[in-house]
Scaffold this active site. Structure first.
Site, PDB file in Angstrom:
ATOM      1  N   SER A  48       0.818  -1.217   0.000  1.00  0.00           N
ATOM      2  CA  SER A  48       0.000   0.000   0.000  1.00  0.00           C
ATOM      3  C   SER A  48       0.852   1.269   0.000  1.00  0.00           C
ATOM      4  O   SER A  48       1.756   1.425   0.829  1.00  0.00           O
ATOM      5  CB  SER A  48      -0.870  -0.031   1.268  1.00  0.00           C
ATOM      6  OG  SER A  48      -1.247   1.276   1.644  1.00  0.00           O
ATOM      7  N   GLY A  49       0.521   2.185  -0.902  1.00  0.00           N
ATOM      8  CA  GLY A  49       1.229   3.463  -0.933  1.00  0.00           C
ATOM      9  C   GLY A  49       0.991   4.263   0.334  1.00  0.00           C
ATOM     10  O   GLY A  49       1.913   4.857   0.899  1.00  0.00           O
ATOM     11  N   LEU A  50      -0.272   4.247   0.792  1.00  0.00           N
ATOM     12  CA  LEU A  50      -0.604   4.954   2.035  1.00  0.00           C
ATOM     13  C   LEU A  50       0.216   4.390   3.194  1.00  0.00           C
ATOM     14  O   LEU A  50       0.824   5.133   3.975  1.00  0.00           O
ATOM     15  CB  LEU A  50      -2.103   4.810   2.325  1.00  0.00           C
ATOM     16  CG  LEU A  50      -2.569   5.307   3.692  1.00  0.00           C
ATOM     17  CD1 LEU A  50      -2.399   6.821   3.810  1.00  0.00           C
ATOM     18  CD2 LEU A  50      -4.025   4.933   3.959  1.00  0.00           C
ATOM     19  N   ASP A 109       0.852  10.467   1.994  1.00  0.00           N
ATOM     20  CA  ASP A 109       0.540   9.678   0.796  1.00  0.00           C
ATOM     21  C   ASP A 109       0.351  10.633  -0.385  1.00  0.00           C
ATOM     22  O   ASP A 109      -0.705  10.675  -1.004  1.00  0.00           O
ATOM     23  CB  ASP A 109      -0.729   8.853   1.060  1.00  0.00           C
ATOM     24  CG  ASP A 109      -1.039   7.877  -0.063  1.00  0.00           C
ATOM     25  OD1 ASP A 109      -0.137   7.584  -0.876  1.00  0.00           O
ATOM     26  OD2 ASP A 109      -2.196   7.412  -0.135  1.00  0.00           O
ATOM     27  N   ASP A 122       1.096  -0.902  -5.114  1.00  0.00           N
ATOM     28  CA  ASP A 122       0.341   0.319  -5.361  1.00  0.00           C
ATOM     29  C   ASP A 122       1.312   1.310  -6.014  1.00  0.00           C
ATOM     30  O   ASP A 122       2.128   1.923  -5.329  1.00  0.00           O
ATOM     31  CB  ASP A 122      -0.168   0.837  -4.002  1.00  0.00           C
ATOM     32  CG  ASP A 122      -0.905   2.153  -4.122  1.00  0.00           C
ATOM     33  OD1 ASP A 122      -1.041   2.668  -5.244  1.00  0.00           O
ATOM     34  OD2 ASP A 122      -1.349   2.650  -3.065  1.00  0.00           O
ATOM     35  N   ASP A 145       0.645   4.103  -7.427  1.00  0.00           N
ATOM     36  CA  ASP A 145       0.065   5.455  -7.510  1.00  0.00           C
ATOM     37  C   ASP A 145      -0.251   5.797  -8.975  1.00  0.00           C
ATOM     38  O   ASP A 145      -0.849   4.990  -9.655  1.00  0.00           O
ATOM     39  CB  ASP A 145       1.008   6.484  -6.861  1.00  0.00           C
ATOM     40  CG  ASP A 145       1.096   6.278  -5.343  1.00  0.00           C
ATOM     41  OD1 ASP A 145       0.176   5.663  -4.776  1.00  0.00           O
ATOM     42  OD2 ASP A 145       2.073   6.729  -4.735  1.00  0.00           O
ATOM     43  N   GLU A 202      -3.152   4.290 -11.029  1.00  0.00           N
ATOM     44  CA  GLU A 202      -4.460   4.942 -10.935  1.00  0.00           C
ATOM     45  C   GLU A 202      -4.535   6.143 -11.862  1.00  0.00           C
ATOM     46  O   GLU A 202      -3.518   6.819 -12.110  1.00  0.00           O
ATOM     47  CB  GLU A 202      -4.753   5.340  -9.482  1.00  0.00           C
ATOM     48  CG  GLU A 202      -3.822   6.378  -8.905  1.00  0.00           C
ATOM     49  CD  GLU A 202      -3.907   6.461  -7.374  1.00  0.00           C
ATOM     50  OE1 GLU A 202      -3.719   5.438  -6.699  1.00  0.00           O
ATOM     51  OE2 GLU A 202      -4.153   7.572  -6.865  1.00  0.00           O
ATOM     52  N   LYS A 214       0.043  12.415  -6.554  1.00  0.00           N
ATOM     53  CA  LYS A 214      -1.292  11.923  -6.222  1.00  0.00           C
ATOM     54  C   LYS A 214      -1.771  12.423  -4.852  1.00  0.00           C
ATOM     55  O   LYS A 214      -0.956  12.855  -4.017  1.00  0.00           O
ATOM     56  CB  LYS A 214      -1.347  10.396  -6.299  1.00  0.00           C
ATOM     57  CG  LYS A 214      -0.418   9.617  -5.380  1.00  0.00           C
ATOM     58  CD  LYS A 214      -0.843   9.474  -3.932  1.00  0.00           C
ATOM     59  CE  LYS A 214      -2.208   8.934  -3.704  1.00  0.00           C
ATOM     60  NZ  LYS A 214      -2.298   7.478  -3.865  1.00  0.00           N
ATOM     61  N   ASN A 225      -4.438  10.973  -1.733  1.00  0.00           N
ATOM     62  CA  ASN A 225      -5.179   9.780  -1.309  1.00  0.00           C
ATOM     63  C   ASN A 225      -6.665   9.936  -1.652  1.00  0.00           C
ATOM     64  O   ASN A 225      -7.241  11.018  -1.519  1.00  0.00           O
ATOM     65  CB  ASN A 225      -4.984   9.529   0.197  1.00  0.00           C
ATOM     66  CG  ASN A 225      -5.624   8.223   0.624  1.00  0.00           C
ATOM     67  OD1 ASN A 225      -6.806   8.161   0.932  1.00  0.00           O
ATOM     68  ND2 ASN A 225      -4.842   7.162   0.620  1.00  0.00           N
ATOM     69  N   SER A 226      -7.269   8.830  -2.059  1.00  0.00           N
ATOM     70  CA  SER A 226      -8.661   8.856  -2.545  1.00  0.00           C
ATOM     71  C   SER A 226      -9.659   9.303  -1.486  1.00  0.00           C
ATOM     72  O   SER A 226     -10.781   9.709  -1.813  1.00  0.00           O
ATOM     73  CB  SER A 226      -9.055   7.463  -3.044  1.00  0.00           C
ATOM     74  OG  SER A 226      -8.182   7.035  -4.038  1.00  0.00           O
ATOM     75  N   ARG A 240      -6.439   1.286 -12.209  1.00  0.00           N
ATOM     76  CA  ARG A 240      -7.362   1.689 -11.137  1.00  0.00           C
ATOM     77  C   ARG A 240      -8.199   2.869 -11.601  1.00  0.00           C
ATOM     78  O   ARG A 240      -7.662   3.922 -11.972  1.00  0.00           O
ATOM     79  CB  ARG A 240      -6.538   2.042  -9.894  1.00  0.00           C
ATOM     80  CG  ARG A 240      -7.307   2.735  -8.799  1.00  0.00           C
ATOM     81  CD  ARG A 240      -6.498   2.686  -7.527  1.00  0.00           C
ATOM     82  NE  ARG A 240      -6.856   3.697  -6.591  1.00  0.00           N
ATOM     83  CZ  ARG A 240      -6.271   3.825  -5.390  1.00  0.00           C
ATOM     84  NH1 ARG A 240      -5.307   2.985  -5.026  1.00  0.00           N
ATOM     85  NH2 ARG A 240      -6.637   4.773  -4.561  1.00  0.00           N
ATOM     86  N   HIS A 295     -12.491   1.715  -7.455  1.00  0.00           N
ATOM     87  CA  HIS A 295     -12.419   2.205  -6.075  1.00  0.00           C
ATOM     88  C   HIS A 295     -13.661   3.038  -5.745  1.00  0.00           C
ATOM     89  O   HIS A 295     -14.232   3.701  -6.612  1.00  0.00           O
ATOM     90  CB  HIS A 295     -11.157   3.048  -5.895  1.00  0.00           C
ATOM     91  CG  HIS A 295     -10.677   3.101  -4.471  1.00  0.00           C
ATOM     92  ND1 HIS A 295     -11.200   2.333  -3.466  1.00  0.00           N
ATOM     93  CD2 HIS A 295      -9.693   3.847  -3.882  1.00  0.00           C
ATOM     94  CE1 HIS A 295     -10.580   2.598  -2.331  1.00  0.00           C
ATOM     95  NE2 HIS A 295      -9.663   3.512  -2.554  1.00  0.00           N
TER      96      HIS A 295
END
Ligand code: SPV
Ligand code: MG
Length: 299
Positions: free
Chosen positions: A51-53, A63, A90, A92, A119, A125, A127-128, A163, A194
């Site tokens: 996970s990037g986060l 992130d 991930d 990104d 993504e 980026k 975070n979503s 993504r 997502h």
């Protein structure tokens, strides 16, 4: 990078490809360093979500691509060396344009990584789960990244997952399906759709409309109360539990630091945590002791 099942050697990338191809729903679990990757494997998961986060947070940064891609690569190398199950990274937005994706994919193949997810947002980026209406990448430009990644992989089984962030950016189902179709056409091996909703309605609707044109991957962080059976029924290929080891470690380390600070003694602590021997065991100390007997002069 391979292991042996019967007489057949299966690479990690092939294992991940098999997960994608399987009609069963698979589960992969977040890790953010070598230790957490080992614990995910120990628990019996099908694979690891790098996970990037979580990797960012574990490095003490945001992130927001604050960790450079080569710093992330260093973390991934430790995770890959420490485990034998596939790692989906991930990636990104791919750390730049198509050319950065080409270089990223080559390096991930060299490190024994099974696949990368990129993504359709803009570098750097966000975070979503932060803010609304995040800007999406131009569809054609993003398709170029997918093609460039596929053309530059040195491991034929390496997977590239696209993504789709259209639902995150409130652009609607039509846009999400349009983008997924374009990315599939460009060569994506799977679509990660997502959502930040607290229920799975839009994910399940997407899966229904998508009709299994290629494997679908989901991240049920916000719709965590949805029964897993619903994902199976919807033919979801891979479910990512995306950040739960990182969050568990924050809770555990926070409690431990607070308790030791307050108590100024370890007397009540020792039995509640992993033993030092456990740390040696997880680190593979036994293998080193055995190797010493072979390679060091024996008195
Ligand atoms: C991550 O784990 O870094 C992800 C998933 O990209 S999410 O944080 O939900 O965007
Ligand atoms: Mg991420």
């Amino acid at each position: 990078m391979s292991d042996i099942i019967g007489n057949v050697s299966i690479s990690k990338s092939k294992k991940f490809r098999n997960l994608l191809a399987s009609p069963e729903t698979s589960f992969i679990m977040e890790a953010h360093n070598g230790l957490s990757a080992k614990l995910v494997e120990e628990a019996g998961f099908d694979g690891i979500w790098a996970s990037g986060l979580s990797m960012s947070a574990a490095l003490g940064v945001r992130d927001s691509n604050e960790a450079s891609w080569t710093q992330v690569l260093e973390v991934l190398e430790f995770m890959s060396d420490a485990t034998s199950i596939p790692i989906l990274v991930d990636g990104d937005t791919g750390y730049g344009n198509f050319n950065n994706v080409r270089r990223l994919v080559k390096k991930l193949c060299q490190r024994g990584i099974a696949g990368v997810c990129i993504e359709d947002k803009i570098f750097p980026k966000t975070n979503s789960f932060i803010g609304d209406g995040q800007e999406l990448a131009d569809i054609e430009e993003f398709c170029g990244k997918i093609k460039a990644g596929q053309d530059s992989k040195t491991d034929p089984d390496f997977s590239i997952i696209a993504r789709v962030e259209a639902l995150i950016s409130s652009k609607g189902m039509k846009e999400a399906l349009k983008r997924a179709a374009a990315y599939h056409q460009a060569g994506a091996d799977g679509i990660l759709i997502h959502s930040k909703k607290s229920n799975a309605d839009e994910i399940l609707e997407f899966a229904k409309e998508w009709e299994n044109r290629c494997p679908v991957i989901i991240v049920p962080t916000t719709y965590y109360t949805t029964p897993t059976e619903a994902f199976r029924q919807a033919n979801i290929s891979v479910v990512i539990w995306a950040n739960h080891n990182l969050r568990a470690s924050i809770t555990a380390m926070r409690q431990m630091s607070k308790a030791i600070k307050e108590q100024e003694t370890l007397a009540n602590i020792e039995k509640s945590i992993a033993s030092v021997k456990d740390v040696f065991d997880i680190s593979g100390d036994n293998e080193l002791r055995a190797a010493e007997k072979i390679y060091l002069p024996q008195k």
